[in-house]
Motif scaffolding. Structure first.
Motif, PDB file in Angstrom:
ATOM      1  N   CYS A  28      33.381  56.914  51.755  1.00 29.79           N
ATOM      2  CA  CYS A  28      32.956  58.294  51.983  1.00 29.79           C
ATOM      3  C   CYS A  28      34.126  59.152  52.432  1.00 29.79           C
ATOM      4  O   CYS A  28      34.309  60.288  51.959  1.00 29.79           O
ATOM      5  CB  CYS A  28      31.838  58.338  53.021  1.00 29.79           C
ATOM      6  N   GLU A  29      34.951  58.627  53.336  1.00 30.42           N
ATOM      7  CA  GLU A  29      36.100  59.375  53.829  1.00 30.42           C
ATOM      8  C   GLU A  29      37.070  59.724  52.707  1.00 30.42           C
ATOM      9  O   GLU A  29      37.561  60.864  52.624  1.00 30.42           O
ATOM     10  CB  GLU A  29      36.820  58.568  54.905  1.00 30.42           C
ATOM     11  N   VAL A  30      37.344  58.757  51.845  1.00 29.66           N
ATOM     12  CA  VAL A  30      38.292  58.993  50.752  1.00 29.66           C
ATOM     13  C   VAL A  30      37.743  60.029  49.780  1.00 29.66           C
ATOM     14  O   VAL A  30      38.455  60.950  49.358  1.00 29.66           O
ATOM     15  CB  VAL A  30      38.598  57.677  50.013  1.00 29.66           C
ATOM     16  N   LEU A  31      36.478  59.903  49.411  1.00 31.82           N
ATOM     17  CA  LEU A  31      35.884  60.865  48.485  1.00 31.82           C
ATOM     18  C   LEU A  31      35.871  62.264  49.075  1.00 31.82           C
ATOM     19  O   LEU A  31      36.176  63.248  48.382  1.00 31.82           O
ATOM     20  CB  LEU A  31      34.463  60.434  48.123  1.00 31.82           C
ATOM     21  N   LEU A  32      35.536  62.375  50.344  1.00 28.90           N
ATOM     22  CA  LEU A  32      35.522  63.690  50.993  1.00 28.90           C
ATOM     23  C   LEU A  32      36.931  64.252  51.113  1.00 28.90           C
ATOM     24  O   LEU A  32      37.148  65.456  50.956  1.00 28.90           O
ATOM     25  CB  LEU A  32      34.876  63.579  52.368  1.00 28.90           C
ATOM     26  N   GLU A  33      37.911  63.396  51.374  1.00 26.57           N
ATOM     27  CA  GLU A  33      39.302  63.835  51.428  1.00 26.57           C
ATOM     28  C   GLU A  33      39.765  64.369  50.074  1.00 26.57           C
ATOM     29  O   GLU A  33      40.567  65.310  49.995  1.00 26.57           O
ATOM     30  CB  GLU A  33      40.204  62.681  51.874  1.00 26.57           C
ATOM     31  N   LEU A  34      39.238  63.797  49.010  1.00 22.68           N
ATOM     32  CA  LEU A  34      39.585  64.236  47.653  1.00 22.68           C
ATOM     33  C   LEU A  34      38.781  65.452  47.204  1.00 22.68           C
ATOM     34  O   LEU A  34      38.984  65.961  46.108  1.00 22.68           O
ATOM     35  CB  LEU A  34      39.358  63.083  46.667  1.00 22.68           C
ATOM     36  N   GLY A  35      37.865  65.912  48.046  1.00 27.57           N
ATOM     37  CA  GLY A  35      37.109  67.116  47.729  1.00 27.57           C
ATOM     38  C   GLY A  35      35.807  66.896  47.010  1.00 27.57           C
ATOM     39  O   GLY A  35      35.186  67.854  46.535  1.00 27.57           O
ATOM     40  N   TYR A  36      35.345  65.660  46.909  1.00 23.89           N
ATOM     41  CA  TYR A  36      34.075  65.387  46.233  1.00 23.89           C
ATOM     42  C   TYR A  36      32.892  65.777  47.114  1.00 23.89           C
ATOM     43  O   TYR A  36      33.009  65.892  48.341  1.00 23.89           O
ATOM     44  CB  TYR A  36      33.965  63.898  45.890  1.00 23.89           C
ATOM     45  N   HIS A  37      31.751  65.970  46.455  1.00 19.82           N
ATOM     46  CA  HIS A  37      30.474  66.123  47.166  1.00 19.82           C
ATOM     47  C   HIS A  37      29.829  64.749  47.180  1.00 19.82           C
ATOM     48  O   HIS A  37      29.577  64.170  46.137  1.00 19.82           O
ATOM     49  CB  HIS A  37      29.569  67.137  46.467  1.00 19.82           C
ATOM     50  N   VAL A  38      29.551  64.240  48.383  1.00 19.00           N
ATOM     51  CA  VAL A  38      29.022  62.893  48.540  1.00 19.00           C
ATOM     52  C   VAL A  38      27.579  62.959  49.032  1.00 19.00           C
ATOM     53  O   VAL A  38      27.288  63.609  50.042  1.00 19.00           O
ATOM     54  CB  VAL A  38      29.863  62.070  49.528  1.00 19.00           C
TER      55      VAL A  38
END
Length: 211
Positions: A28-38
């Motif tokens: 979750c942290e990596v996806l959010l850091e990349l700007g994704y909507h999780v």
């Protein structure tokens, strides 16, 4: 960690009661850091493991998620596990796919038999029926015949199975290195570029190769 990017892509991340909650949190942290909507799903047993393994305060669940994820550039939404009417319970709602990390044998069994008794199982069922990516990270050992047969059923239905098995060829030095390796393997299957671990071809064999 990779530099953030602008994206409107959405992924569902499910965390169950199997040991290894840090894997789901790190993804979750990596996806959010990349700007994704999780879209985040956590079973009741998953919350218990977050408390036991990561010392999370789970009495106020939304507030706890805000504390851990709100500072990242991406966006996230949390759905209670019994919210069968949530958007992600419908195939008409578009997402890139779903990752269940870690995945308990109970959740694995429910999905492999099409039970859809809660939002975790229903969202996974939607991924399969719509032909979207479903990545399952089982965490259990040893495995008996029913566990293995359920994994085979899911694989035949189109899911990708990534057991929570660390590698050691890149000489990990910390627990964080081991967690990052597994999350990186998941990101590979998601089709997302990252620098979570050193790949075999990138090793300096004169220093790190095998004798």
């Amino acid at each position: 960690m990779s530099q953030s990017i602008e994206t409107d892509k959405e992924w569902i991340v499910g965390i169950t009661g199997a040991s290894g909650a840090i894997y789901g949190v790190r993804l979750c942290e990596v996806l959010l850091e990349l700007g994704y909507h999780v879209k985040i799903l956590i079973t009741d047993a998953g919350w218990r493991v977050l408390k036991e393994e990561l010392n999370w305060n789970v009495s106020q669940r939304q507030e706890t998620l805000n504390k851990h994820f709100s500072l990242f550039p991406g966006e996230y939404s949390y759905f209670p596990i019994q919210d069968i009417g949530a958007s992600i319970a419908s195939g008409s709602y578009q997402t890139e796919g779903m990752v269940i990390i870690p995945c308990s044998m109970g959740t694995l069994a429910g999905i492999s038999h099409g039970m859809s008794d809660n939002l975790m199982e229903r969202a996974a069922d939607v991924m399969l029926k719509e032909g979207r990516k479903l990545i399952v990270v089982p965490r259990e050992t040893p495995l008996h015949m029913i566990h293995l047969e359920n994994m085979l059923r899911l694989s035949k239905a189109g899911a990708t199975i990534i057991p929570a098995m660390p590698a050691f060829y890149y000489k990990p030095k910390t627990l964080d290195d081991i967690v990052s390796f597994l999350v990186g393997k998941v990101l590979d299957m998601m089709g997302i570029k990252h620098n979570m671990f050193t790949r075999w071809g990138d090793l300096d064999e004169s220093k790190n190769g095998f004798d």
